[in-house]
Scaffold this active site. Structure first.
Site, PDB file in Angstrom:
ATOM      1  N   GLU A 112      24.302 -18.978   8.498  1.00 42.63           N
ATOM      2  CA  GLU A 112      24.605 -17.832   9.372  1.00 42.63           C
ATOM      3  C   GLU A 112      25.267 -18.295  10.671  1.00 42.63           C
ATOM      4  OE1 GLU A 112      21.000 -15.538   9.782  1.00 42.63           O
ATOM      5  OE2 GLU A 112      21.271 -14.597   7.847  1.00 42.63           O
ATOM      6  N   GLU A 146      21.148 -13.495   0.900  1.00 43.20           N
ATOM      7  CA  GLU A 146      19.862 -13.108   1.494  1.00 43.20           C
ATOM      8  C   GLU A 146      19.751 -11.595   1.559  1.00 43.20           C
ATOM      9  OE1 GLU A 146      18.925 -14.666   5.344  1.00 43.20           O
ATOM     10  OE2 GLU A 146      19.646 -16.676   4.906  1.00 43.20           O
TER      11      GLU A 146
END
Lengths: 673, 673, 673
Positions: A147, A302
């Site tokens: 991320e 995710e």
């Protein structure tokens, strides 16, 4: 990457647990149908407890257990969160915000993206990981960092300032060119040398807009350099594909540039179960991920098994909702469905984020649903079912542009516009009309799309303007929305009525001035929201209400399809259409309210000659998407939906003609042979 | 401390006034019945105008005048606000916030609690004060510092960082133990030595929860060390009792630890006259003060004569309201009623805070009410009336825990819960049912209470869980509310369904997941408050509405007394009851709205076998509390209340059976002989 | 300054454009009737690209072209925005906020007003400009700096700290005097020397009020010193008049002090077209500008041709609105109507701020209206029309005081009062009753006004109190509103009932305590606005509602004209009147709602013996102002207004008796010969 099956699994952080738990983990993964685990995302401090001292034994053990259990590995490079020792030995690696506050250790991602020290340490770690695991038999995928930029995407420290100057010198070559681009003649901002330039740190008032935009571009590029440096190390020794997980519509990073650098696009998405708009918004996100990869399959890297922990109030996913949203991703092009995280943490900042194995253990609703979905995806895997690798055909495209996003949401604009609000309104209207929608860049080859919608494309280069004009002239149906084509890539105004010459000619309109609806200044206490503005025209169903934007538009060579009603703009054009070449160019100068926008979308679809298939299901909130030879029907609504399709539901074997779907129900209807 | 009389008086800051005013002060104090004055709270700069140079002459004079006038002295150590010279000579004594901003002189309390330089200077001053005044005949009480931590309870400077590391090393001994406790395996936070640890300064995202909690514990302890150091100096030379003034439910300081160190508990409370909830909230505060001292009498050290000056809008106390609230304190265990401040300031930051002698002088409503109350309290003093030293008997106890308060209100929680909101709702419900309520620690001896309520006790040690379970098994009625027993003292989750094994067994329930009511994220623009959730069951009056929290609860071995209604939890348990040993254990998984909570409280009171006396008065907002052999009745409502009690009102001599109380009226009814 | 004509024009920034545009500029200026251009406001970096290297050639060219085209020049000193090189070579010139954040380059005005380095560089530049252009034939006006303090009016850096100490030593002479003035005896703030004093940097809680006020005074003075230094350079070599542009009611600068230093007052005003209160508010601003110059003509130096760009949403000026507001300025004493800016920028932070020549070019509504107004003003110029230099006669005066503004809006006040909200409510009420209102200082000669209103004059010196009392006694009608006369110039309370002895005697009232309406604290979550309070009395039309303030008032020697109704103050005085000497003194203890305030104003006007002329026009939102021998009628309303005046409309030649004005319509009615 071997697409042997639909990937299923999640982040696996065994270092949080004693080894006796590890055995149960593999057994439960097997029970849940898990075939892919993301490992070592936050393991730097464990892998390198002191500078240059490495401990891989535990990771060897973990990978061995997974491999023995038939679970493949998405191996992270572990560089997303440096250990505290890096900050203490090199405090200059800590990021600094625009007010000069240096962000400390204690959470994660505390590094300046431009720090040469951080980069060197990260590279060294990746070298060791690749050396050790490039040939590991469980290795399925490399997961670079994690991320990127989710907490720290902009750093204003001195190292960042130096890197920003280098980046600017690369871009502009001379400081005179920069002065011209930035318009420094105004407000006495002229730079005499690159050395005088600073990142846009806190300043007395509005900062130079082009400086801000260049800093956005630079910051996205700096993190991409971090990615590239790690990927380069990997590629030198490994053929296993590489990804880094994106975060949907993430403003700080220009994913068009990033997507070119990954072997497979992957995404982290956390729709809010308490927000009824989450479902159509998530659909838009999945469409983006497919589009970033040029239509190639992507991985949902995710999602939450149930609740997250970082909202003010964290709703659970209702029974079936996790499954329904997973099928949404599958239908819209995902070849993998993964979760954060495998086992819910017992400590730390994410212990209240749900896990596939909850605190209460596997004898729980959450784990049961995880295991049931695992079994279903196993059954849907393989060439017969035809999901992995199968394309999703789109009818229309929406142009997406990070420069526009960054520039439009700068202060000192005609009015406050949230870029995504505009794109989402249109995506939802087109989707509700039965279309599947791609995202594209305005300069790309658009010829495959009967309908192209360009919204709030605040920044438009001359080439992009020409490309859009040509698309329309050559037969396309081009729709341009307000706040498009106002500025060039230096944020200089397209003078003479905006749009740039070519697009202005194609649309047949020019703008005299922006005239956004406004109430007393919202920045002042007691301010009120802007009132809506009226529009009239058959294309919006007669009389309707709109908002957010309006302007004094002159239809020099275009038909007026709707006009503003009331106020200073009463009777002036709001929506226009012009036939150009063998195509059509529409202009929409405001944001109609959803019902009116839905009508307008239907009109545009018809104008583009798109034939929308009859609804495959009846009922509110039903999503229907075709992927390959399957039609996926998902009932997100509160009532029962009835599917009416030829063919058979792969999940139940039942006929799909008259099949009833309960709320959160899903059908995967195979095309009749 | 000699309890010769009910103490009455206030903060006295004569250094703000010329000496000619001092004479009038003593005369007016006598007229007002004042017998105690708090002196020298903000006098450091006057007492020590330059480092090491002292000027006590003026204070000698003040104490002499008070003594001559019959007013005793609560002598402050004057360390609450260092003089500017300390900051200029030792800028490192100034506190630093989490963003690195050093707080300057110009207001008050500008010191780092861990600063060795500040501590040394404070100690030196106290030594001189004690040396000079320990044997002063007017001395009644030592007043250490003032409102510790009211502005600066956390400091993030380098001295604080060093002290934090020492505190951690004391607590954990090894860095491995700290890593385990903090769960640093997640997010790559592992520390290689104590030297790497920092206070929780500004960081990219959520900080380590146990780091945050330990910093809360440390910060409370550091200020307590400041207190202890001064108290130690005093005790070496003086037998006069010592206090420091608390501030009600003050989150930054764990008053359970503090209360052990003071000779008498004292409290500063400033209820908002404009807020109708102030009266029941103040009752809760007074119950806390009594409980902190283990039931011993306490002193209301500060309240406002009328308005304060630090709210956005500062309402006056209505005629009689100051008196009514003063009696509330007396009834709930106070042996002293004092004010901030004696004479309203003519300059400075508190000049618009009301004083016992207002700007307009003594010929004012405010001073008249002060003098009238002084006369009443004089009449109520002494053994005949039986107030000073008399106990207040409580029927029930609510567990109060700073660790839980700190941990529950950290970010990244299941949902945002304000700890005090939960305690207040229950305290109000029990009080409205006629009970007097103590606060206790969950690990204390609870056997004296027929009913113990444990709310949002987020952090629960194994010992506490065992103590509560044993309490129930041995015949108590234990009520556990949601968000209790989730974490241990390291903030590690009690796995397997929460509560910890013993309490889980006693309650007969386990939790699968938290499922708080939620709307679209409140952090996002346009977010909306969470909707209520329905509950059904006789114990809440059939059908009712609740809020704030809900969860997927499994009643493994407990009777379901109420269930959730609607939504994903429809039909699952909301309130349970289990008979355990010879007692009972209830669990309440949500916060019923006030009316329903009142019904539930009545059911619990009955279940605990508590016989509530018939109401002593009829009318809304009437408070009835027994202290010793007196029943105090206070009418906080808008209408007349009729008292029906045997006995005589000490204030009027009238019979209390049928006595009418106007709004703000008070009766002190002596038990019939 | 030669008042040969009504000045018309705007800011002209040709350095943003290539020289081919410059030719068109002069041609379009002529077409628009422009006769004055403000040049070089943001040209420092262009004029001095490197320290000590100057480039005046381009400016010679610009001034030459303007002169040749008949456009005169308002020449700026260009010191408002230093070049980046100053910050890089002298970072200590950058301003620092109260949290220690140093504000960087990239916007504008990034200088510390007290910086000796900035001042020296600015002075050197002005010397060069004056040397070169003092005798330029186009020069009409010197424009020192620009909008002093609009972004940075307070600096907290070390240089500012040193300057603040010098300023304080000048003011107080001894630190003892300062200690007394600041009331440092409270909160242990006593300073032992001036060296210990700091600017009011971030502190633990409320800072010393007098320190705050002195820092406000100091900060206004420091910028004024910057102005004075430049003006001194100019005056040494030039007789051309000097201005600096004010910004209406601008809290940071005490324009009473500033106005004494300029040769002509000029003002920048940007009313919000989306706010219906903008028109009466702008009227108040124009009255201030006239009053600052003692009634002399002033210049509207900046207004927007249409929209601005710095609000959240920026409404355009409706057709005719720019003209209507321009006439408002002319009617209220302006001799010049100028705009920001001539040509709308194509880049930079103000590119979305409208220009006289829009992005879309001159063939636009905006430019047409600009040119039409230019023609009208040309026609209205000269002695026959009688505007330039003509006075505006006012009927009443409102006292305006920066000390009160600063002090009243400090924290820790009785209640939150926005100073301007009170003045605006009264100005609007008086104006709506047909009056023209001046602003005055409370210590000035007031004898020319039949009515003087003193509102929220929180700070009142003994001399001012005496002056007001004398004004009433000598026949004036004095109206004092709440929150007046509470403090002296050191912010010490006027003890004994407020007002100070003389004014208290004149009014015949004293205040026991402030009792503002309040709800639960607004600072807490869920707080609600204060409820209104009732008042009854003929002067407010019987029964009315009021807000913001109330108090326990004792009418010792005054007639009660209205009383509070309800609550703790029920029946106590709210409005009083006392005959004193041969005049009258009213006191108004709250803020009546607009309708009631309008009635009260009418009563006061009558009491003052003012005869208001019959309305010159009928219709909502019509503004009527007399200037010299002209009556200007402006219809700001939504409907047609009918003018009924003897005389002829200069704009149309039509009779003004029965003349219909459309919305935004204007008539300039000459007195009949």
């Amino acid at each position: 990457m071997r697409a042997v099956t639909i990937k299923y699994g999640g982040d696996y952080n065994p270092e949080q647990w004693p080894t006796e738990v590890w055995d149960e983990d593999v057994r439960l993964m097997q029970r849940a149908g898990v075939n892919l685990a993301t490992v070592a995302v936050f393991s730097w401090a464990r892998l390198e407890p002191r500078p240059g001292e490495y401990d891989f034994a535990w990771l060897d053990d973990v990978l061995g257990r997974l491999h023995a259990g038939g679970v493949r590995v998405d191996l992270a490079t572990a560089t997303a969160s440096p250990p505290p020792w890096l900050a203490r030995r090199h405090p200059e690696t800590l990021p600094v915000d625009e007010h000069g506050v240096r962000l400390e250790v204690g959470s994660r991602q505390q590094y300046c993206p431009s720090s040469p020290v951080y980069r060197a340490h990260a590279r060294r770690l990746v070298e060791r990981l690749v050396e050790r695991y490039a040939d590991h038999p469980a290795l399925e995928l490399w997961h670079v960092n994690n991320e990127y930029g989710c907490h720290v995407s902009r750093c204003y420290c001195d190292a960042s300032a130096a890197a920003f100057r280098d980046w600017l010198e690369d871009r502009y070559d001379t400081v005179e060119a920069l002065n011209d681009a930035w318009g420094t003649a105004f407000w006495s901002q002229r730079y005499d040398s690159f050395d005088e330039i600073m990142p846009p740190r806190a300043a007395p008032t509005f900062q130079n807009p082009t400086q801000l935009l260049d800093f956005d571009r630079f910051s996205s590029d700096e993190l991409l350099e971090c990615y590239r440096a790690e990927a380069e190390v990997i590629r030198a020794s490994s053929d296993v594909p590489i990804t880094t997980n994106f975060m949907g519509f993430f403003k700080p990073l220009d994913y068009w540039k990033w997507a070119k650098e990954v072997d497979v696009v992957s995404d982290d998405t956390y729709p809010d179960p308490a927000d009824p708009l989450s479902t159509p918004y998530a659909a838009m996100v999945r469409d983006l991920m497919r589009s970033l990869g040029g239509g190639a399959p992507w991985i949902l890297m995710e999602q939450a098994p149930s609740a997250v922990n970082w909202r003010e109030r964290n709703a659970i996913k209702a029974p079936g909702q996790m499954r329904a949203w997973s099928y949404q991703a599958l239908a819209r092009g995902a070849d993998g469905i993964l979760f954060f995280q495998w086992r819910q943490s017992k400590a730390g900042s994410e212990k209240f984020h749900s896990g596939m194995v909850p605190h209460a253990g596997p004898e729980t609703r959450v784990f049961r649903e995880i295991a049931e979905l695992g079994a279903e995806l196993t059954a849907l895997s393989g060439p017969e079912a035809g999901f992995e690798g199968a394309p999703v055909a789109a009818h229309a495209a929406i142009a997406l542009d990070w420069d526009s996003w960054w520039a439009l949401e700068q202060p000192a604009a005609p009015t406050a516009v949230a870029y995504l609000e505009v794109l989402f309104a249109w995506h939802a209207a087109l989707t509700a009309n039965g279309l599947t929608v791609d995202f594209v860049q305005a300069g790309a080859d658009l010829s495959g799309y009967p309908l192209v919608v360009v919204l709030a494309h605040f920044v438009l280069t001359a080439d992009q303007g020409a490309n859009l004009s040509a698309y329309a002239e050559e037969g396309g149906t081009l729709v341009v929305g307000f706040a498009s084509g106002i500025l060039d890539e230096q944020l200089h105004v397209h003078l003479g009525g905006y749009f740039g010459a070519e697009l202005r000619r194609a649309l047949g309109v020019r703008i005299e001035e922006f005239a956004p609806p406004a109430g007393p200044d919202l920045r002042a206490e007691g301010g009120v929201p802007a009132p809506p503005i009226g529009i009239v025209g058959d294309v919006v169903g007669g009389s309707a209400s709109a908002g957010l934007w309006a302007e004094a538009l002159i239809a020099e060579d275009a038909a007026i399809e709707a006009a503003f009603a009331g106020g200073a703009l009463d009777g002036t054009p709001a929506i226009t259409r012009r036939e150009t070449g063998v195509g059509r160019a529409w202009y929409v100068a405001t944001l109609p309210q959803p019902e009116a926008l839905g009508m307008l979308a239907a009109r545009l679809i018809a104008d583009a000659g798109i034939v929308v298939p009859e609804p495959a299901a009846v009922g509110g909130g039903v999503e229907v998407v075709r992927r390959g030879a399957n039609t996926v029907v998902i009932n997100h609504g509160d009532g029962t939906a009835v599917v009416r399709l030829p063919g058979v539901d792969r999940l139940t074997g039942a006929s799909a003609d008259g099949l009833e779907l309960a709320p959160q129900g899903v059908a995967v209807v195979a095309d009749p042979a």
